[in-house]
Design a protein around this motif. Structure first.
Motif, PDB file in Angstrom:
ATOM      1  N   LEU A 166       0.827  -1.206   0.000  1.00  0.00           N
ATOM      2  CA  LEU A 166       0.000   0.000   0.000  1.00  0.00           C
ATOM      3  C   LEU A 166       0.863   1.259   0.000  1.00  0.00           C
ATOM      4  CD1 LEU A 166      -2.800  -1.016   2.552  1.00  0.00           C
ATOM      5  CD2 LEU A 166      -2.739  -1.353   0.070  1.00  0.00           C
ATOM      6  N   LEU A 167       1.956   1.232   0.762  1.00  0.00           N
ATOM      7  CA  LEU A 167       2.850   2.387   0.798  1.00  0.00           C
ATOM      8  C   LEU A 167       3.578   2.557  -0.533  1.00  0.00           C
ATOM      9  CD1 LEU A 167       4.379   1.945   4.366  1.00  0.00           C
ATOM     10  CD2 LEU A 167       2.578   3.521   3.661  1.00  0.00           C
ATOM     11  N   VAL A 168       3.983   1.447  -1.149  1.00  0.00           N
ATOM     12  CA  VAL A 168       4.689   1.525  -2.432  1.00  0.00           C
ATOM     13  C   VAL A 168       3.788   2.130  -3.503  1.00  0.00           C
ATOM     14  CG1 VAL A 168       5.636   0.114  -4.302  1.00  0.00           C
ATOM     15  CG2 VAL A 168       6.334  -0.307  -1.946  1.00  0.00           C
ATOM     16  N   VAL A 169       2.509   1.789  -3.489  1.00  0.00           N
ATOM     17  CA  VAL A 169       1.574   2.380  -4.449  1.00  0.00           C
ATOM     18  C   VAL A 169       1.489   3.890  -4.248  1.00  0.00           C
ATOM     19  CG1 VAL A 169      -0.839   2.432  -5.200  1.00  0.00           C
ATOM     20  CG2 VAL A 169       0.259   0.252  -4.709  1.00  0.00           C
ATOM     21  N   ARG A 170       1.506   4.321  -2.983  1.00  0.00           N
ATOM     22  CA  ARG A 170       1.484   5.766  -2.710  1.00  0.00           C
ATOM     23  C   ARG A 170       2.799   6.422  -3.117  1.00  0.00           C
ATOM     24  NH1 ARG A 170       1.712  10.165  -2.848  1.00  0.00           N
ATOM     25  NH2 ARG A 170       0.767  11.823  -1.565  1.00  0.00           N
ATOM     26  N   PHE A 171       3.919   5.740  -2.973  1.00  0.00           N
ATOM     27  CA  PHE A 171       5.208   6.304  -3.366  1.00  0.00           C
ATOM     28  C   PHE A 171       5.283   6.550  -4.870  1.00  0.00           C
ATOM     29  CE2 PHE A 171       7.378   3.981   0.416  1.00  0.00           C
ATOM     30  CZ  PHE A 171       6.865   4.932   1.282  1.00  0.00           C
ATOM     31  N   ARG A 172       4.502   5.815  -5.639  1.00  0.00           N
ATOM     32  CA  ARG A 172       4.534   5.988  -7.089  1.00  0.00           C
ATOM     33  C   ARG A 172       4.026   7.362  -7.523  1.00  0.00           C
ATOM     34  NH1 ARG A 172       1.820   0.104  -8.558  1.00  0.00           N
ATOM     35  NH2 ARG A 172       3.612  -1.186  -7.952  1.00  0.00           N
ATOM     36  N   CYS A 173       3.344   8.048  -6.655  1.00  0.00           N
ATOM     37  CA  CYS A 173       2.851   9.394  -6.986  1.00  0.00           C
ATOM     38  C   CYS A 173       3.931  10.456  -6.811  1.00  0.00           C
ATOM     39  CB  CYS A 173       1.643   9.743  -6.103  1.00  0.00           C
ATOM     40  SG  CYS A 173       0.240   8.623  -6.296  1.00  0.00           S
ATOM     41  N   GLU A 272      -7.421   6.229   1.274  1.00  0.00           N
ATOM     42  CA  GLU A 272      -6.978   7.202   2.276  1.00  0.00           C
ATOM     43  C   GLU A 272      -5.539   7.649   2.024  1.00  0.00           C
ATOM     44  OE1 GLU A 272      -7.787   6.336   6.298  1.00  0.00           O
ATOM     45  OE2 GLU A 272      -9.727   5.400   5.915  1.00  0.00           O
ATOM     46  N   LEU A 273      -4.689   6.752   1.555  1.00  0.00           N
ATOM     47  CA  LEU A 273      -3.326   7.157   1.226  1.00  0.00           C
ATOM     48  C   LEU A 273      -3.300   8.087   0.019  1.00  0.00           C
ATOM     49  CD1 LEU A 273      -1.370   3.798   1.699  1.00  0.00           C
ATOM     50  CD2 LEU A 273      -1.195   5.856   3.106  1.00  0.00           C
ATOM     51  N   GLY A 274      -4.230   7.885  -0.918  1.00  0.00           N
ATOM     52  CA  GLY A 274      -4.291   8.768  -2.074  1.00  0.00           C
ATOM     53  C   GLY A 274      -4.686  10.186  -1.719  1.00  0.00           C
ATOM     54  N   ASP A 278       1.883  14.967  -0.086  1.00  0.00           N
ATOM     55  CA  ASP A 278       3.249  14.449  -0.171  1.00  0.00           C
ATOM     56  C   ASP A 278       4.075  14.822   1.053  1.00  0.00           C
ATOM     57  OD1 ASP A 278       2.589  13.379  -2.578  1.00  0.00           O
ATOM     58  OD2 ASP A 278       3.656  14.859  -3.796  1.00  0.00           O
ATOM     59  N   LYS A 279       3.839  15.994   1.605  1.00  0.00           N
ATOM     60  CA  LYS A 279       4.615  16.430   2.761  1.00  0.00           C
ATOM     61  C   LYS A 279       4.271  15.633   4.018  1.00  0.00           C
ATOM     62  CE  LYS A 279       1.349  20.177   3.824  1.00  0.00           C
ATOM     63  NZ  LYS A 279       0.892  19.607   5.089  1.00  0.00           N
ATOM     64  N   ASP A 280       3.127  14.966   4.023  1.00  0.00           N
ATOM     65  CA  ASP A 280       2.697  14.175   5.184  1.00  0.00           C
ATOM     66  C   ASP A 280       2.896  12.684   4.965  1.00  0.00           C
ATOM     67  OD1 ASP A 280       1.842  16.549   6.374  1.00  0.00           O
ATOM     68  OD2 ASP A 280      -0.136  16.389   5.443  1.00  0.00           O
ATOM     69  N   ILE A 281       3.715  12.324   3.997  1.00  0.00           N
ATOM     70  CA  ILE A 281       3.850  10.911   3.670  1.00  0.00           C
ATOM     71  C   ILE A 281       4.598  10.155   4.757  1.00  0.00           C
ATOM     72  CG2 ILE A 281       6.070  10.978   2.438  1.00  0.00           C
ATOM     73  CD1 ILE A 281       4.735   9.240   0.295  1.00  0.00           C
ATOM     74  N   ALA A 282       5.361  10.863   5.592  1.00  0.00           N
ATOM     75  CA  ALA A 282       6.086  10.192   6.671  1.00  0.00           C
ATOM     76  C   ALA A 282       5.131   9.582   7.689  1.00  0.00           C
ATOM     77  CB  ALA A 282       7.041  11.170   7.359  1.00  0.00           C
TER      78      ALA A 282
END
Length: 317
Positions: A166-173, A272-274, A278-282
């Motif tokens: 799930l995190l990797v899919v969000r990192f693709r953005c 929810e990850l979408g 980006d600044k709150d991805i941590a």
């Protein structure tokens, strides 16, 4: 031996040569043309009868290079501290990404964590599966109890990889360079702890065997990414099939409601990850919904299901 012209010139020189003083050093007169070798007559630069000495600046000249401003104290410790603080606070620095992915990974790995009791191993009462995999004691509970999964290394790895997916899919953005850095650091944390868990928890001391297991685990990770990507695109049935093959090891006695709960959890987590900046991805793990919340609504039929049940004469709550 000298040539005829040089010999003639040497014959006319005085027997004692007086070296000029420092003041007349630069005003030295070159030798006459008749006293020089014929090979040196083609040079345009004047020839001095002795080696030159570089003219060093005088005391007055050297004093001009010094400044009259007061000297400022240089604090090396403060400079290094400021540089490190700037590096750690930068959102695209390797230091920040390493620390952020470490926190994200720990949250993923804690969802299906387990322990192996040393007393059971010493007494020889440690339970194992049919494949010989050691069964431990659950530390989390939700994935083990609600889905009827055994607290084993394979279960821990599969649940952790689902969270990582799930995190990797969000990192693709993110930007390509940032996406690669975040994903690489996250995966590195996983495989470092996987090897440590083999050695510390399961007492697998052979490095060669650990490396073989890690290679198989990497193949499973790549296969999970491909299977889940296909399920996200083609629909929930294909995604449930991927979850069934990887998480439940293609068991025939799997409850369909457990598959539905995991699929609903993945869909809700991706949504929810979408919505996360980006600044709150941590802090991405904090927005992933809990599996227990998804399991509670699996048995609740939707409006379309109620209509379909009513048409065939089935009543539902």
């Amino acid at each position: 031996m000298a040539c005829r012209g040089c010999s003639a010139g040497l014959g006319r020189l005085p027997k004692r040569i007086t070296v000029p003083s420092r003041q007349n050093f630069l005003d030295a007169t070159p030798l006459p043309a008749s006293s020089r070798c014929a090979l040196s007559t083609t040079s345009s630069a004047p020839t001095l009868p002795f080696a030159t000495i570089p003219n060093t600046p005088s005391r007055t000249t050297r004093r001009a290079f010094h400044t009259t401003l007061p000297q400022q104290k240089f604090n090396l410790k403060e400079m290094l501290f400021n540089r490190v603080r700037e590096s750690l606070s930068a959102g695209n620095s390797n230091y920040f990404i390493y620390g952020a992915t470490e926190a994200l990974y720990k949250a993923c790995a804690a969802q299906a964590d387990y322990i192996i009791e040393a007393a059971d191993r010493k007494a020889g009462t440690l339970k194992t599966t049919e494949d010989g995999e050691e069964i431990g004691t659950s530390k989390a509970g939700t994935w083990h109890n609600d889905l009827d999964l055994l607290p084993t290394f394979s279960t821990w790895a599969q649940v952790t990889m689902l969270h990582m997916y799930l995190l990797v899919v969000r990192f693709r953005c993110l930007e390509p360079a940032a996406q690669q850095a975040w994903q690489s650091q996250l995966v590195n944390h996983f495989f470092y702890q996987a090897e440590a868990k083999m050695e510390d928890v399961h007492e697998l001391t052979s490095r060669m065997i650990r490396q073989a297991y890690l290679k198989d685990l990497f193949v499973q990770w790549r296969g999970l990414i491909l299977a889940c990507d296909e399920g996200i695109v083609k629909g929930d049935a294909v995604l449930a099939s991927a979850v069934w093959r990887n998480l439940f090891k293609a068991r025939e006695d799997v409850d369909a409601r457990a598959l539905a709960a995991v699929v609903a959890w993945m869909r809700s987590g991706l949504r929810e990850l979408g919505e996360l900046q980006d600044k709150d991805i941590a802090s991405a793990v904090k927005v992933i919904p809990e599996l227990r919340a998804q399991s509670a609504v699996v048995d609740v039929p939707t409006a379309s299901m109620r209509t379909a049940f009513a048409q065939v004469g089935i009543t539902s709550s």
